[in-house]
Motif scaffolding. Structure first.
Motif, PDB file in Angstrom:
ATOM      1  N   ASP A 246       0.874  -1.006   0.104  1.00  0.00           N
ATOM      2  CA  ASP A 246       0.046  -0.074   0.013  1.00  0.00           C
ATOM      3  C   ASP A 246       0.832   1.254   0.019  1.00  0.00           C
ATOM      4  O   ASP A 246       0.650   2.261  -0.819  1.00  0.00           O
ATOM      5  CB  ASP A 246      -0.959   0.027   1.175  1.00  0.00           C
ATOM      6  N   VAL A 247       2.101   1.383   0.589  1.00  0.00           N
ATOM      7  CA  VAL A 247       2.899   2.322   0.758  1.00  0.00           C
ATOM      8  C   VAL A 247       3.685   2.612  -0.758  1.00  0.00           C
ATOM      9  O   VAL A 247       3.777   3.658  -1.276  1.00  0.00           O
ATOM     10  CB  VAL A 247       4.102   2.107   1.895  1.00  0.00           C
ATOM     11  N   LEU A 248       4.005   1.227  -1.363  1.00  0.00           N
ATOM     12  CA  LEU A 248       4.400   1.456  -2.653  1.00  0.00           C
ATOM     13  C   LEU A 248       3.633   1.772  -3.785  1.00  0.00           C
ATOM     14  O   LEU A 248       4.273   2.575  -4.769  1.00  0.00           O
ATOM     15  CB  LEU A 248       5.064  -0.035  -2.962  1.00  0.00           C
ATOM     16  N   GLU A 249       2.327   1.766  -3.564  1.00  0.00           N
ATOM     17  CA  GLU A 249       1.380   2.120  -4.630  1.00  0.00           C
ATOM     18  C   GLU A 249       1.425   3.740  -4.520  1.00  0.00           C
ATOM     19  O   GLU A 249       0.786   4.361  -5.662  1.00  0.00           O
ATOM     20  CB  GLU A 249       0.058   1.720  -4.268  1.00  0.00           C
ATOM     21  N   LYS A 250       1.616   4.395  -3.538  1.00  0.00           N
ATOM     22  CA  LYS A 250       1.416   5.775  -3.250  1.00  0.00           C
ATOM     23  C   LYS A 250       2.711   6.510  -3.913  1.00  0.00           C
ATOM     24  O   LYS A 250       2.811   7.631  -4.051  1.00  0.00           O
ATOM     25  CB  LYS A 250       1.254   6.350  -1.899  1.00  0.00           C
ATOM     26  N   ILE A 251       3.859   5.869  -4.037  1.00  0.00           N
ATOM     27  CA  ILE A 251       5.035   6.366  -4.544  1.00  0.00           C
ATOM     28  C   ILE A 251       5.064   6.780  -5.949  1.00  0.00           C
ATOM     29  O   ILE A 251       4.740   6.182  -6.650  1.00  0.00           O
ATOM     30  CB  ILE A 251       6.305   5.611  -4.180  1.00  0.00           C
ATOM     31  N   LYS A 252       5.376   8.008  -6.223  1.00  0.00           N
ATOM     32  CA  LYS A 252       5.527   8.612  -7.424  1.00  0.00           C
ATOM     33  C   LYS A 252       7.081   8.242  -8.081  1.00  0.00           C
ATOM     34  O   LYS A 252       7.785   9.044  -7.931  1.00  0.00           O
ATOM     35  CB  LYS A 252       5.412  10.141  -7.800  1.00  0.00           C
ATOM     36  N   TYR A 253       6.842   7.374  -9.081  1.00  0.00           N
ATOM     37  CA  TYR A 253       8.246   7.034  -9.515  1.00  0.00           C
ATOM     38  C   TYR A 253       8.834   7.740 -10.496  1.00  0.00           C
ATOM     39  O   TYR A 253      10.104   7.995 -10.721  1.00  0.00           O
ATOM     40  CB  TYR A 253       7.947   5.496 -10.114  1.00  0.00           C
ATOM     41  N   GLU A 254       7.953   8.556 -11.165  1.00  0.00           N
ATOM     42  CA  GLU A 254       8.268   9.512 -12.223  1.00  0.00           C
ATOM     43  C   GLU A 254       9.245  10.416 -11.342  1.00  0.00           C
ATOM     44  O   GLU A 254      10.098  10.951 -11.980  1.00  0.00           O
ATOM     45  CB  GLU A 254       7.165  10.309 -12.937  1.00  0.00           C
TER      46      GLU A 254
ATOM     47  N   GLU B 162      13.212  11.259 -12.284  1.00  0.00           N
ATOM     48  CA  GLU B 162      13.619  12.684 -12.487  1.00  0.00           C
ATOM     49  C   GLU B 162      14.427  13.087 -11.680  1.00  0.00           C
ATOM     50  O   GLU B 162      15.517  13.926 -12.213  1.00  0.00           O
ATOM     51  CB  GLU B 162      12.537  13.630 -12.833  1.00  0.00           C
ATOM     52  N   ASP B 163      14.523  12.932 -10.426  1.00  0.00           N
ATOM     53  CA  ASP B 163      15.403  13.331  -9.369  1.00  0.00           C
ATOM     54  C   ASP B 163      16.562  12.495  -9.453  1.00  0.00           C
ATOM     55  O   ASP B 163      17.861  13.410  -9.414  1.00  0.00           O
ATOM     56  CB  ASP B 163      14.602  13.181  -7.974  1.00  0.00           C
ATOM     57  N   PHE B 164      16.791  11.541  -9.818  1.00  0.00           N
ATOM     58  CA  PHE B 164      17.860  10.341  -9.833  1.00  0.00           C
ATOM     59  C   PHE B 164      18.566  11.079 -11.187  1.00  0.00           C
ATOM     60  O   PHE B 164      19.846  11.231 -11.292  1.00  0.00           O
ATOM     61  CB  PHE B 164      17.312   8.857 -10.118  1.00  0.00           C
ATOM     62  N   ILE B 165      17.908  11.378 -12.401  1.00  0.00           N
ATOM     63  CA  ILE B 165      18.496  11.820 -13.533  1.00  0.00           C
ATOM     64  C   ILE B 165      19.309  13.208 -13.348  1.00  0.00           C
ATOM     65  O   ILE B 165      20.463  13.460 -13.775  1.00  0.00           O
ATOM     66  CB  ILE B 165      17.447  11.841 -14.750  1.00  0.00           C
ATOM     67  N   SER B 166      18.364  14.028 -12.722  1.00  0.00           N
ATOM     68  CA  SER B 166      19.050  15.404 -12.532  1.00  0.00           C
ATOM     69  C   SER B 166      20.364  15.399 -11.653  1.00  0.00           C
ATOM     70  O   SER B 166      21.185  16.332 -11.880  1.00  0.00           O
ATOM     71  CB  SER B 166      18.009  16.314 -11.863  1.00  0.00           C
ATOM     72  N   ARG B 167      20.381  14.363 -10.648  1.00  0.00           N
ATOM     73  CA  ARG B 167      21.582  14.537  -9.616  1.00  0.00           C
ATOM     74  C   ARG B 167      22.771  13.520 -10.524  1.00  0.00           C
ATOM     75  O   ARG B 167      23.924  13.765 -10.043  1.00  0.00           O
ATOM     76  CB  ARG B 167      21.144  13.890  -8.594  1.00  0.00           C
ATOM     77  N   ASN B 168      22.569  12.730 -11.272  1.00  0.00           N
ATOM     78  CA  ASN B 168      23.509  11.757 -11.873  1.00  0.00           C
ATOM     79  C   ASN B 168      23.734  11.837 -13.541  1.00  0.00           C
ATOM     80  O   ASN B 168      24.282  11.054 -13.972  1.00  0.00           O
ATOM     81  CB  ASN B 168      23.295  10.497 -11.688  1.00  0.00           C
TER      82      ASN B 168
END
Length: 129
Positions: free
Chosen positions: A109-117, A121-127
């Protein structure tokens, strides 16, 4: 005060410590008056993060304490899920993948609420190279 000192000792590495137990106790006394009864753990964490200059020890302690499991209930809930996962994917699953799926299955239920996009995007911008 004793609990704050114990937490300071538990987080100590050599001469370096992440928090000051006495200051943490004072911060918790002050923040207690400003919190609402209806606030959940994440609301309190966000409240403290927004005031991290005022409550630096409380922010660190709260983040650490929220990552520590309080009970073994999630492990107990994972056994029925593990049985389902093993029977369904037994022929093609490695032990590492099975362990990962068994870890996240009770918290679906917690995983369903996570916004993977947003995370991607955060990972891409940092790396970016």
């Amino acid at each position: 005060m004793a609990a704050c000192i114990n937490l300071e000792e538990a987080l100590k590495s050599g001469e370096h410590t992440d928090i000051d137990g006495a200051e943490l106790c004072c911060e918790l006394i002050f923040v207690q008056d400003s919190l609402q009864k209806s606030m959940g753990p994440l609301d309190i964490l966000n409240y403290l993060k927004n005031r991290s200059l005022i409550y630096p020890n409380a922010v660190i302690a709260y983040i650490i304490l929220l990552t520590i499991p309080v009970t073994v209930a999630s492990a107990e809930r994972s056994f029925p899920k593990l049985k389902l996962l093993k029977s369904y994917l037994c022929s093609t699953m490695t032990q590492e993948r099975l362990t990962g799926l068994a870890t996240i299955a009770p918290e679906n239920d917690v995983l369903e609420k996570i916004k993977y996009e947003d995370m991607i995007e955060d990972f891409i911008s940092r790396n970016t190279r």
